[in-house]
Design a protein around this motif. Structure first.
Motif, PDB file in Angstrom:
ATOM      1  N   LEU A  15       0.925  -1.071   0.176  1.00  0.00           N
ATOM      2  CA  LEU A  15      -0.085  -0.064   0.062  1.00  0.00           C
ATOM      3  C   LEU A  15       0.808   1.079   0.285  1.00  0.00           C
ATOM      4  O   LEU A  15       1.697   1.485   0.985  1.00  0.00           O
ATOM      5  CB  LEU A  15      -0.938  -0.007   1.243  1.00  0.00           C
ATOM      6  CG  LEU A  15      -2.007   0.905   1.430  1.00  0.00           C
ATOM      7  CD1 LEU A  15      -2.997   0.687   0.122  1.00  0.00           C
ATOM      8  CD2 LEU A  15      -2.791   0.700   2.572  1.00  0.00           C
ATOM      9  N   ASN A  16       0.752   2.244  -1.032  1.00  0.00           N
ATOM     10  CA  ASN A  16       1.631   3.027  -1.269  1.00  0.00           C
ATOM     11  C   ASN A  16       1.027   4.722  -1.074  1.00  0.00           C
ATOM     12  O   ASN A  16      -0.101   4.743  -1.866  1.00  0.00           O
ATOM     13  CB  ASN A  16       2.257   3.077  -2.508  1.00  0.00           C
ATOM     14  CG  ASN A  16       3.154   2.120  -2.665  1.00  0.00           C
ATOM     15  OD1 ASN A  16       3.732   1.589  -1.973  1.00  0.00           O
ATOM     16  ND2 ASN A  16       2.664   1.279  -3.676  1.00  0.00           N
ATOM     17  N   TYR A  17       1.218   5.585  -0.179  1.00  0.00           N
ATOM     18  CA  TYR A  17       0.862   6.903  -0.365  1.00  0.00           C
ATOM     19  C   TYR A  17       1.924   7.586   0.585  1.00  0.00           C
ATOM     20  O   TYR A  17       2.647   7.047   1.285  1.00  0.00           O
ATOM     21  CB  TYR A  17      -0.541   6.973   0.438  1.00  0.00           C
ATOM     22  CG  TYR A  17      -0.600   6.291   1.814  1.00  0.00           C
ATOM     23  CD1 TYR A  17      -0.490   7.154   2.922  1.00  0.00           C
ATOM     24  CD2 TYR A  17      -1.125   5.064   1.903  1.00  0.00           C
ATOM     25  CE1 TYR A  17      -0.686   6.243   4.258  1.00  0.00           C
ATOM     26  CE2 TYR A  17      -1.076   4.359   3.064  1.00  0.00           C
ATOM     27  CZ  TYR A  17      -0.856   4.984   4.300  1.00  0.00           C
ATOM     28  OH  TYR A  17      -0.821   4.575   5.510  1.00  0.00           O
ATOM     29  N   GLN A  18       2.172   8.847   0.470  1.00  0.00           N
ATOM     30  CA  GLN A  18       3.127   9.589   0.837  1.00  0.00           C
ATOM     31  C   GLN A  18       2.905  11.304   0.847  1.00  0.00           C
ATOM     32  O   GLN A  18       2.010  11.734   0.237  1.00  0.00           O
ATOM     33  CB  GLN A  18       4.413   9.505   0.339  1.00  0.00           C
ATOM     34  CG  GLN A  18       4.616   9.782  -1.099  1.00  0.00           C
ATOM     35  CD  GLN A  18       5.804   9.433  -1.686  1.00  0.00           C
ATOM     36  OE1 GLN A  18       6.919   9.241  -0.931  1.00  0.00           O
ATOM     37  NE2 GLN A  18       6.034   9.677  -3.095  1.00  0.00           N
ATOM     38  N   ASN A  19       3.268  12.057   1.764  1.00  0.00           N
ATOM     39  CA  ASN A  19       3.264  13.336   2.081  1.00  0.00           C
ATOM     40  C   ASN A  19       1.677  13.709   1.951  1.00  0.00           C
ATOM     41  O   ASN A  19       1.235  14.722   1.146  1.00  0.00           O
ATOM     42  CB  ASN A  19       4.044  14.149   0.686  1.00  0.00           C
ATOM     43  CG  ASN A  19       5.532  13.805   0.834  1.00  0.00           C
ATOM     44  OD1 ASN A  19       6.144  13.530   1.828  1.00  0.00           O
ATOM     45  ND2 ASN A  19       5.874  13.686  -0.436  1.00  0.00           N
ATOM     46  N   PRO A  20       0.918  13.458   2.891  1.00  0.00           N
ATOM     47  CA  PRO A  20      -0.549  14.075   3.073  1.00  0.00           C
ATOM     48  C   PRO A  20      -0.400  15.398   3.560  1.00  0.00           C
ATOM     49  O   PRO A  20       0.175  15.916   4.660  1.00  0.00           O
ATOM     50  CB  PRO A  20      -1.037  12.897   4.092  1.00  0.00           C
ATOM     51  CG  PRO A  20       0.099  12.481   4.900  1.00  0.00           C
ATOM     52  CD  PRO A  20       1.275  12.366   4.169  1.00  0.00           C
ATOM     53  N   CYS A  21      -1.467  16.176   2.842  1.00  0.00           N
ATOM     54  CA  CYS A  21      -1.516  17.563   3.187  1.00  0.00           C
ATOM     55  C   CYS A  21      -3.030  17.775   3.643  1.00  0.00           C
ATOM     56  O   CYS A  21      -3.870  17.373   2.866  1.00  0.00           O
ATOM     57  CB  CYS A  21      -1.086  18.622   2.204  1.00  0.00           C
ATOM     58  SG  CYS A  21       0.789  18.283   1.788  1.00  0.00           S
ATOM     59  N   GLU A  22      -3.344  18.498   4.501  1.00  0.00           N
ATOM     60  CA  GLU A  22      -4.653  19.125   4.872  1.00  0.00           C
ATOM     61  C   GLU A  22      -5.360  19.778   3.567  1.00  0.00           C
ATOM     62  O   GLU A  22      -4.810  20.555   3.152  1.00  0.00           O
ATOM     63  CB  GLU A  22      -4.577  20.121   5.919  1.00  0.00           C
ATOM     64  CG  GLU A  22      -5.994  20.846   6.319  1.00  0.00           C
ATOM     65  CD  GLU A  22      -5.642  21.637   7.365  1.00  0.00           C
ATOM     66  OE1 GLU A  22      -6.474  22.093   8.222  1.00  0.00           O
ATOM     67  OE2 GLU A  22      -4.641  22.603   7.403  1.00  0.00           O
ATOM     68  N   GLY A  23      -6.475  19.334   3.400  1.00  0.00           N
ATOM     69  CA  GLY A  23      -7.383  19.594   2.359  1.00  0.00           C
ATOM     70  C   GLY A  23      -6.743  19.478   0.768  1.00  0.00           C
ATOM     71  O   GLY A  23      -7.409  20.239   0.062  1.00  0.00           O
ATOM     72  N   ARG A  24      -5.773  18.447   0.754  1.00  0.00           N
ATOM     73  CA  ARG A  24      -5.061  18.404  -0.625  1.00  0.00           C
ATOM     74  C   ARG A  24      -5.388  17.139  -1.077  1.00  0.00           C
ATOM     75  O   ARG A  24      -5.755  16.219  -0.135  1.00  0.00           O
ATOM     76  CB  ARG A  24      -3.771  18.622  -0.532  1.00  0.00           C
ATOM     77  CG  ARG A  24      -3.326  20.232  -0.352  1.00  0.00           C
ATOM     78  CD  ARG A  24      -4.099  21.075  -1.574  1.00  0.00           C
ATOM     79  NE  ARG A  24      -3.672  22.324  -1.410  1.00  0.00           N
ATOM     80  CZ  ARG A  24      -4.635  23.274  -0.797  1.00  0.00           C
ATOM     81  NH1 ARG A  24      -5.605  22.682  -0.444  1.00  0.00           N
ATOM     82  NH2 ARG A  24      -4.317  24.519  -0.721  1.00  0.00           N
ATOM     83  N   ILE A  25      -5.438  16.783  -2.300  1.00  0.00           N
ATOM     84  CA  ILE A  25      -5.659  15.257  -2.983  1.00  0.00           C
ATOM     85  C   ILE A  25      -4.508  14.507  -2.577  1.00  0.00           C
ATOM     86  O   ILE A  25      -3.430  15.036  -2.569  1.00  0.00           O
ATOM     87  CB  ILE A  25      -5.582  15.404  -4.334  1.00  0.00           C
ATOM     88  CG1 ILE A  25      -6.984  16.281  -4.746  1.00  0.00           C
ATOM     89  CG2 ILE A  25      -5.545  14.194  -5.075  1.00  0.00           C
ATOM     90  CD1 ILE A  25      -7.203  16.430  -6.295  1.00  0.00           C
ATOM     91  N   LEU A  26      -4.636  13.181  -2.103  1.00  0.00           N
ATOM     92  CA  LEU A  26      -3.679  12.140  -1.985  1.00  0.00           C
ATOM     93  C   LEU A  26      -4.050  11.088  -2.644  1.00  0.00           C
ATOM     94  O   LEU A  26      -4.945  10.370  -2.606  1.00  0.00           O
ATOM     95  CB  LEU A  26      -3.765  11.876  -0.425  1.00  0.00           C
ATOM     96  CG  LEU A  26      -2.694  10.810   0.194  1.00  0.00           C
ATOM     97  CD1 LEU A  26      -1.188  11.509   0.066  1.00  0.00           C
ATOM     98  CD2 LEU A  26      -2.977  10.569   1.751  1.00  0.00           C
ATOM     99  N   ASN A  27      -2.755  10.358  -3.348  1.00  0.00           N
ATOM    100  CA  ASN A  27      -3.131   9.227  -4.357  1.00  0.00           C
ATOM    101  C   ASN A  27      -2.712   8.273  -3.453  1.00  0.00           C
ATOM    102  O   ASN A  27      -1.558   8.130  -2.670  1.00  0.00           O
ATOM    103  CB  ASN A  27      -2.167   9.650  -5.332  1.00  0.00           C
ATOM    104  CG  ASN A  27      -2.589  10.594  -6.258  1.00  0.00           C
ATOM    105  OD1 ASN A  27      -3.855  10.727  -6.639  1.00  0.00           O
ATOM    106  ND2 ASN A  27      -1.625  11.609  -6.840  1.00  0.00           N
ATOM    107  N   ILE A  28      -3.372   7.051  -3.335  1.00  0.00           N
ATOM    108  CA  ILE A  28      -3.098   5.841  -2.703  1.00  0.00           C
ATOM    109  C   ILE A  28      -3.323   4.855  -3.781  1.00  0.00           C
ATOM    110  O   ILE A  28      -3.926   4.753  -4.569  1.00  0.00           O
ATOM    111  CB  ILE A  28      -4.202   5.640  -1.544  1.00  0.00           C
ATOM    112  CG1 ILE A  28      -4.250   6.562  -0.592  1.00  0.00           C
ATOM    113  CG2 ILE A  28      -3.900   4.291  -0.994  1.00  0.00           C
ATOM    114  CD1 ILE A  28      -5.521   7.307  -1.029  1.00  0.00           C
TER     115      ILE A  28
END
Length: 370
Positions: free
Chosen positions: A3-16
């Motif tokens: 499972l890959n995801y990185q650099n989560p930011c408030e109110g922003r899109i996150l790709n998993i």
């Protein structure tokens, strides 16, 4: 099934994204969100795709994803901290604008911690709204204005505060304030320059008189008034001839405190030009002939003999002991900043006889416009 995801930011899109487990596997993606009000878990995707785009809500502090497959596979991702938005940052500084006599504008700049943030601006005068602007992008380059109608309603002599508040899409705000005083003086907020022969040599923030202690001989003078928008107005031009009956020595920082020197010799002080060469010889690297680069320090030294009274001698000793630069002027057209190198004194019934050695200092006199 990593499972890959990185650099989560408030109110922003996150790709998993994840790897395939089987051709017909159905995947279920669950999100655990940690915020100030506790932890919330929810199913955010179910299907056969190998990726999902999530949007993290405002206020999220950390996030973790868990993936399960219909074939029994299971993968839990890393718990990551969510980057929080910060209040917008003003690149300009609030300040006192002094006296104002008419409508005006004050430019300001700001930026958000997220380059793609959407901002809104609100301008108020003493708490009453003047203007609101939405849909701004970072960085912001705007001006806060008090129009003619608003300004004319303000009473003369009263103090006011012009405030700019920037708010980003997450509701975080910061403010910048400018204070000013209403004045009926039409030159309020202007800068005054003294022009000698067309060049600015002195500057003031008020209309008080100018005194030019650095001039010798005949010169043309004007006063230029420059407003905050860069517009200017010049006074009429006058011609002035500066002439001295005796030599004067004063602190460069305070030329009004002049000490009169009664020169003992007829004619100007003895002047010597000195050159201290520091030439460098560059040999034949890439050249047909060697090259001599001329450099060095040129200076002028003045020697004068003068007669002083007891009080003037005491003042001169204090000036020499302080080691500060001086302004020297005499009837022979010399007008220069200098350093006192040495003092030799002898005493007689006429007063104190001095031999003074001065070294002329180089100084850029012209004042540049702001």
């Amino acid at each position: 099934m990593a499972l890959n995801y990185q650099n989560p930011c408030e109110g922003r899109i996150l790709n998993i994204s994840w790897e395939r487990s089987g051709l017909l596997t159905v995947y279920r993606l669950q999100r655990s969100l940690h915020a100030a009000d506790g932890e919330k878990s929810s199913l955010i995707y179910e299907g056969r795709a190998l990726s999902f785009t999530d949007t993290l809500p405002a206020g999220a502090q950390s996030v973790q994803y868990r993936l399960t497959g219909s074939d029994g596979s299971e993968q839990e991702g890393e718990l990551l901290s969510v980057r929080q938005s910060e209040p917008p940052h003003f690149l300009s500084e609030g300040r006192d604008l002094g006296k104002r006599c008419r409508a005006f504008s004050v430019p300001y700049e700001a930026q958000d911690s997220f380059p793609d943030a959407r901002l809104s601006a609100r301008v108020s005068l003493d708490g009453s709204p003047l203007e609101s602007i939405g849909g701004l992008s970072s960085p912001v380059h705007l001006a806060a204005s008090v129009d003619e109608k608003t300004f004319s309603a303000l009473r003369n002599g009263t103090a006011h505060t012009l405030k700019v508040t920037l708010t980003n899409e997450f509701g975080r705000s910061s403010s910048l304030s400018f204070s000013f005083t209403v004045s009926s003086d039409e030159t309020a907020g202007c800068t005054f320059y003294l022009l000698r022969d067309g060049k600015a040599v002195a500057k003031k923030e008020d209309g008080s008189p100018f005194f030019d202690y650095r001039a010798a001989g005949s010169h043309r003078y004007q006063v230029r008034v420059v407003d905050e928008q860069g517009g200017f107005c010049d006074s009429n031009e006058v011609s002035v001839i500066s002439w001295l009956e005796t030599a004067l020595l004063a602190p460069l920082s305070n030329p009004e405190r002049s000490i009169a020197l009664s020169l003992q010799s007829e004619g100007p002080p003895l002047r010597q030009s000195l050159l201290q060469p520091q030439n460098q010889l560059h040999l034949f690297e890439g050249r047909e002939y060697a090259a001599l680069e001329e450099s060095g320090q040129r200076s002028q030294r003045f020697t004068l003999c003068a007669l002083l009274g007891e009080e003037e001698y005491r003042q001169l000793l204090q000036l020499f002991s302080a080691g500060e630069p001086v302004l020297y002027r005499d009837p022979y057209g010399n007008c220069m900043p200098a350093a006192i190198d040495s003092l030799s004194s002898s005493f007689s019934s006429r007063g104190t006889e001095l031999k003074i050695e001065l070294t002329r200092l180089c100084e850029q006199e012209e004042v540049f416009y702001d």
